[in-house]
Design a protein around this motif. Sequence first.
Motif, mmCIF file in Angstrom:
data_model
loop_
_atom_site.group_PDB
_atom_site.id
_atom_site.type_symbol
_atom_site.label_atom_id
_atom_site.label_comp_id
_atom_site.label_asym_id
_atom_site.label_seq_id
_atom_site.Cartn_x
_atom_site.Cartn_y
_atom_site.Cartn_z
ATOM 1 N N SER A 344 0.826 -1.205 0.000
ATOM 2 C CA SER A 344 0.000 0.000 0.000
ATOM 3 C C SER A 344 0.861 1.256 0.000
ATOM 4 O O SER A 344 2.009 1.251 0.440
ATOM 5 N N VAL A 345 0.280 2.323 -0.485
ATOM 6 C CA VAL A 345 0.916 3.634 -0.447
ATOM 7 C C VAL A 345 0.104 4.567 0.447
ATOM 8 O O VAL A 345 0.580 5.028 1.480
ATOM 9 N N THR A 346 -1.135 4.813 0.076
ATOM 10 C CA THR A 346 -1.995 5.714 0.878
ATOM 11 C C THR A 346 -3.252 5.026 1.381
ATOM 12 O O THR A 346 -4.041 5.648 2.098
ATOM 13 N N GLU A 347 -3.471 3.762 1.011
ATOM 14 C CA GLU A 347 -4.732 3.091 1.345
ATOM 15 C C GLU A 347 -4.999 3.043 2.845
ATOM 16 O O GLU A 347 -6.142 3.186 3.284
ATOM 17 N N TYR A 348 -3.952 2.814 3.633
ATOM 18 C CA TYR A 348 -4.103 2.782 5.092
ATOM 19 C C TYR A 348 -3.654 4.093 5.737
ATOM 20 O O TYR A 348 -3.587 4.187 6.963
ATOM 21 N N GLY A 349 -3.322 5.074 4.928
ATOM 22 C CA GLY A 349 -2.696 6.284 5.443
ATOM 23 C C GLY A 349 -1.198 6.071 5.577
ATOM 24 O O GLY A 349 -0.676 4.969 5.333
ATOM 25 N N LEU A 350 -0.473 7.105 5.965
ATOM 26 C CA LEU A 350 0.981 6.994 6.122
ATOM 27 C C LEU A 350 1.349 5.922 7.130
ATOM 28 O O LEU A 350 2.376 5.250 6.994
ATOM 29 N N ARG A 351 0.510 5.724 8.113
ATOM 30 C CA ARG A 351 0.777 4.713 9.141
ATOM 31 C C ARG A 351 0.977 3.329 8.537
ATOM 32 O O ARG A 351 1.823 2.554 8.992
ATOM 33 N N GLY A 352 0.224 2.999 7.496
ATOM 34 C CA GLY A 352 0.262 1.662 6.927
ATOM 35 C C GLY A 352 1.030 1.569 5.628
ATOM 36 O O GLY A 352 0.797 0.638 4.851
ATOM 37 N N PHE A 353 1.946 2.505 5.396
ATOM 38 C CA PHE A 353 2.750 2.460 4.178
ATOM 39 C C PHE A 353 3.492 1.128 4.089
ATOM 40 O O PHE A 353 4.104 0.682 5.062
ATOM 41 N N MET A 354 3.400 0.470 2.956
ATOM 42 C CA MET A 354 4.032 -0.814 2.642
ATOM 43 C C MET A 354 3.237 -2.015 3.140
ATOM 44 O O MET A 354 3.591 -3.166 2.824
#
Length: 494
Positions: A344-354
């Motif tokens: 993911s890039v922005t799907e989870y927000g910055l918190r969930g990057f990758m």
Amino acid sequence: MKSRRNNWRSARIFLAVIAFTLLLASLFMGRRFRWAFLTQVGSDIPALLGNFSIGVLVAVIGVLLMTLVFGRLYCSVLCPLGVFQDILGHFHRKGAFRNTPWKRKIRGPVFCVVLVAALFGMMLPLTLLMPSANFVIICNTVIRGTVQWLFGATGLLPEPITLRPMPAVQVTGWVMTLGLLALNQWRGRVFCNTLCPVGALLSLFARKSYYRVSIDQSKCVHCGACEHLCKAGCIDAQAGIVRNDECVKCLNCLSVCPKGALTLGHPAKAAQPLDANRRAFLANGGAVVAGAAVGLTHKVVARPEAEIPPIMPPGAGTLERFTSRCVGCGICIGACRGKVLKASVTEYGLRGFMQPVLDPYRGACDFNCHACSKVCPCGALTPLSKTVKQTTRIGLAHWDPSLCVAFVDEEACGACAEHCPVGALTMEEVPGQEVRVPQVNPSLCIGCGACQNICPVRPQAAIVVHGVETQCRVEPPKAEESNIKLRAEEEFPF
């Protein structure tokens, strides 16, 4: 004696080659070598908190006991990023290293920030710094892409091995690789003694390990040959000290000493300096506060609650649970048979990057595959049997009649209903329409994405899958299973 010292080093290299090969096999060959990843203590510890298992517990205890006996041998044998750095180190000019005491001021605070942030649910620092996560990211972006570029056109690869990462993910992988190469050329294994959380953890146990590299003061002439060869920067030749908590047990120094002053064994009394001073205490205390602050920001950098939830892999449970436990390593992405998972890039927000997310435009969640939940090393995905996975809702299909060719153009289609593996989509007659149009049965839909993937309407499919905040069980499928051909495998001939 010198031959014996060379034998120790040769044995270490031999074991490292075997371990590194098995770890690569676990990444490129999926579940057949999954057991090899049990040696990664950085992922094992979160797994104990997420999905406890005796096997993982034995692996963690085994690594810690090995560290108490042999010191940080793990870092030069079992750690994939450590072996990768040793490979990169062959391009470094010999004899260019030196003792680096300043790194001791960095290791503790960085470890505290990463640990406390993870405890508060912010996993991104762990994703970027933990070897069992960042090395897999390097494999999935740089190594796979490079191998595909070199050999893809030759026919030597039976199928494409690239995972088609998003540009931001691809850039992240290359930045990691080039940054690691730069650090390695500058100060050898400095990453392991400054930024690596696993190295910091093992250093606590290695300080009092039974077997250590030590300097015999009666033989040492303080020539500095060992210090200049030490890629961990743990030898102070002038003081005659080897810091065992920083030594990664490469054993290169044993054979370089012209006087045979360095030995591997159990010293009668080891001079191991401590950093337990007021300045270090204050620095680590400040790092704990900083880590808590970083962890608390996960609410700020998370996905806005008003947005549609992303589609999480099967076994994720709830969105909060998954994003607070996943280390973003990407092993599940490499194991995905339907080619629907991506970092993911922005799907989870910055918190969930990758962290992994399903993208039905890329593929569909294979109805008969449950590899992702089986290979997850950190417990973010609960292992699901095939039967349970086939009745677990990870999303819900939504039909938009304004985009559907059957509804708007009255052109017979039915691709979505034909490819639904659970019979949640049927073609129904609607008053005023000459052809049948899709209808979604929410009680059967599992959100696999087959309908969205096969829909011929682009760029926005007429039927799309929305993720759910909490995954749940649904009714057993009503339709016969079918070996469907999706866009990921064959273009839809509409």
